[in-house]
Design a protein around this motif. Structure first.
Motif, PDB file in Angstrom:
ATOM      1  N   ASN A 186       8.265  -8.266  -5.914  1.00 54.66           N
ATOM      2  CA  ASN A 186       9.573  -7.626  -6.011  1.00 54.66           C
ATOM      3  C   ASN A 186       9.970  -7.116  -4.637  1.00 54.66           C
ATOM      4  O   ASN A 186       9.170  -6.464  -3.958  1.00 54.66           O
ATOM      5  N   THR A 203       2.918  -7.620  -8.060  1.00 61.35           N
ATOM      6  CA  THR A 203       2.155  -7.353  -9.284  1.00 61.35           C
ATOM      7  C   THR A 203       1.428  -8.629  -9.666  1.00 61.35           C
ATOM      8  O   THR A 203       2.024  -9.690  -9.779  1.00 61.35           O
ATOM      9  N   HIS A 207       7.700   1.029 -18.207  1.00 65.60           N
ATOM     10  CA  HIS A 207       7.767   1.590 -16.857  1.00 65.60           C
ATOM     11  C   HIS A 207       9.017   1.093 -16.153  1.00 65.60           C
ATOM     12  O   HIS A 207       9.670   0.157 -16.623  1.00 65.60           O
ATOM     13  N   ARG A 248      -1.178 -10.683 -12.173  1.00 66.83           N
ATOM     14  CA  ARG A 248      -1.534 -10.729 -13.599  1.00 66.83           C
ATOM     15  C   ARG A 248      -2.499 -11.862 -13.905  1.00 66.83           C
ATOM     16  O   ARG A 248      -2.420 -12.928 -13.308  1.00 66.83           O
ATOM     17  N   ASN A 289       6.745  -5.021  -3.485  1.00 65.17           N
ATOM     18  CA  ASN A 289       5.711  -4.772  -4.487  1.00 65.17           C
ATOM     19  C   ASN A 289       5.186  -6.108  -4.994  1.00 65.17           C
ATOM     20  O   ASN A 289       5.953  -7.025  -5.242  1.00 65.17           O
ATOM     21  N   ARG A 341      11.261  -2.107   0.377  1.00 64.56           N
ATOM     22  CA  ARG A 341       9.935  -1.944  -0.215  1.00 64.56           C
ATOM     23  C   ARG A 341       9.541  -3.291  -0.812  1.00 64.56           C
ATOM     24  O   ARG A 341      10.396  -3.990  -1.374  1.00 64.56           O
TER      25      ARG A 341
HETATM   26  O1  LIG Z   1       7.851  -2.346  -8.164  1.00 64.85           O
HETATM   27  C1  LIG Z   1       7.039  -1.820  -8.923  1.00 64.85           C
HETATM   28  O2  LIG Z   1       6.306  -0.896  -8.591  1.00 64.85           O
HETATM   29  C2  LIG Z   1       6.956  -2.276 -10.362  1.00 64.85           C
HETATM   30  C3  LIG Z   1       7.072  -3.753 -10.550  1.00 64.85           C
HETATM   31  C4  LIG Z   1       6.939  -4.144 -11.972  1.00 64.85           C
HETATM   32  O3  LIG Z   1       6.907  -3.330 -12.840  1.00 64.85           O
HETATM   33  C5  LIG Z   1       6.812  -5.566 -12.337  1.00 64.85           C
HETATM   34  O4  LIG Z   1       6.890  -6.445 -11.460  1.00 64.85           O
HETATM   35  O5  LIG Z   1       6.636  -5.837 -13.512  1.00 64.85           O
END
Ligand SMILES: O=C(O)CCC(=O)C(=O)O
Ligand SMILES: [Fe+2]
Length: 375
Positions: free
Chosen positions: A204, A326, A271, A328, A324, A322
């Protein structure tokens, strides 16, 4: 009672999550962040406790090669009321976050990985996003994002997530990057999940005005495997809710280098990311990114030093962004995808299908992270 009044009552009385999401999303005046848990602070919060990690599961050398401190040095926390949720406060060695930032911007953006820009641009146009962006990087004071990097919102890795069907498919797969698998495998092992297989990733990319809507990650077929999340660059507020969408969430800062593991009964909690926190005046980049070069010995490892020229692009980007990642695991050991009538889903097909009210993840993500380019 008017419909408007009823709607406002629902908003104020029942939907605690939406209310808090809006509270932190507000920009003018800026929200009060004093209730946000800050794991980087020494002074504790009564909800926070020190989490036990499996020190022996990752050797110091293996951690070092992945650019991580020895596991025994990690500052890991749990949150009262959220069993299985583990927050690790920046365990990266000085200089090593840079590598992952560069991978997210320069390497993982390459085809055949899929990104939001593919939804309305041709493969030729979205090829070499990095190269196409660095030449015409945006200027100070310029209002509109111009480069592809600025318009980038998400990239998928491994089993490419289909936002419309909310599924992964064996037909749309790119081998998962070895380096990111190795990093995630070590973090998962330290948290008590040996044998973690990174099979799908969502990267993200948040600009200063981006947010990510309330959602739960349930498309993976084995929910006993954790979700491992890494953050770089600007600080975000992360809201961790309950098993129901409306449940009141707990707010926490996610800073550069922080890692979050959602496992056990926290694996399927709602979340969201309501906002990116404005950087303190005069400090556009977090200080943990000051030291750029990794130790020479690491060159035999997973990560490498990012050259000066590349870091200049990355650091300019991160001053207002930012990232991120994730990671999985989609399938449990020995598990296979359920048999469906299968065909390769193309980006064009994904973008054509309509959205239903409750298939919100994609819709929210597409709108709230600015998927519909507002430039
Ligand atoms: O950016 C984040 O911290 C959360 C990302 C998130 O929840 C996701 O990619 O499912
Ligand atoms: Fe998520």
């Amino acid at each position: 009672m008017t419909a408007k009044m009823a709607a406002s009552m629902v908003e104020q009385g029942e939907d605690a999550f939406r209310k808090l999401f809006k509270f932190y999303k507000r920009r003018n005046p800026p929200p009060d962040f004093s209730d946000v848990i800050d794991f980087s602070r020494k002074a504790g919060n009564e909800l926070v406790y020190a989490a036990e990690l499996k020190h022996g599961s990752v050797s110091e050398e293996a951690a070092f090669r992945a650019g991580l401190q020895p596991v025994k040095e990690w500052r890991a926390f749990g949150l009262q009321g959220y069993p299985g949720f583990i927050f690790i406060s920046n365990p990266f060695l000085p200089g090593s976050q840079h590598y992952w930032v560069k991978q997210c911007l320069k390497t993982y953006t390459q085809k055949p990985n899929v990104c939001n820009l593919d939804m309305h641009m041709s493969p030729a146009e979205t090829e070499n996003i990095w190269e196409k962006s660095v030449g015409s990087f945006w200027k100070k004071g310029q209002r509109e994002p111009r480069t592809l990097l600025e318009k980038l919102r998400w990239v998928t890795l491994g089993y490419h997530y289909n936002w419309d069907t909310k599924t992964y498919s064996p037909d749309h797969y790119t081998p998962f990057p070895e380096d990111l698998h190795s990093l995630s495998h070590k973090v998962a092992a330290a948290c008590g999940f040996p044998g973690f297989k990174a099979e799908a990733g969502i990267l993200n990319y948040y600009r200063s005005d981006s947010s990510l809507g309330i959602h739960v990650d349930e498309s993976e077929l084995d929910h006993t495997r954790p979700l491992v999340s890494f953050s770089f660059g600007q600080t975000a507020v992360f809201l961790l809710g309950g098993t129901k969408r409306q449940d009141p969430p707990t707010a926490m800062f996610m800073r550069s280098g922080d890692i979050m593991v959602m496992s056990g009964s926290s694996r399927l909690l709602y979340h969201a990311v309501p906002c990116i926190v404005p950087a303190p005046a005069g400090h556009p980049l977090p200080t943990c990114l000051d030291q750029r070069v990794v130790k020479d010995e690491l060159n035999n490892g997973i990560i490498q030093t990012v050259c000066e020229k590349d870091w200049e692009v990355c650091s300019t980007y991160l001053k207002t962004s930012r990232i991120n990642m994730t990671v999985r695991q989609v399938l449990g050991p020995g598990q296979t995808f359920p048999v469906t009538h299968s065909h390769t889903v193309t980006a064009k097909e994904q973008s054509r299908s309509g959205y239903e009210e409750e298939t919100q993840t994609a819709k929210k993500r597409k709108s709230e992270t600015g998927y519909d380019l507002d430039s």
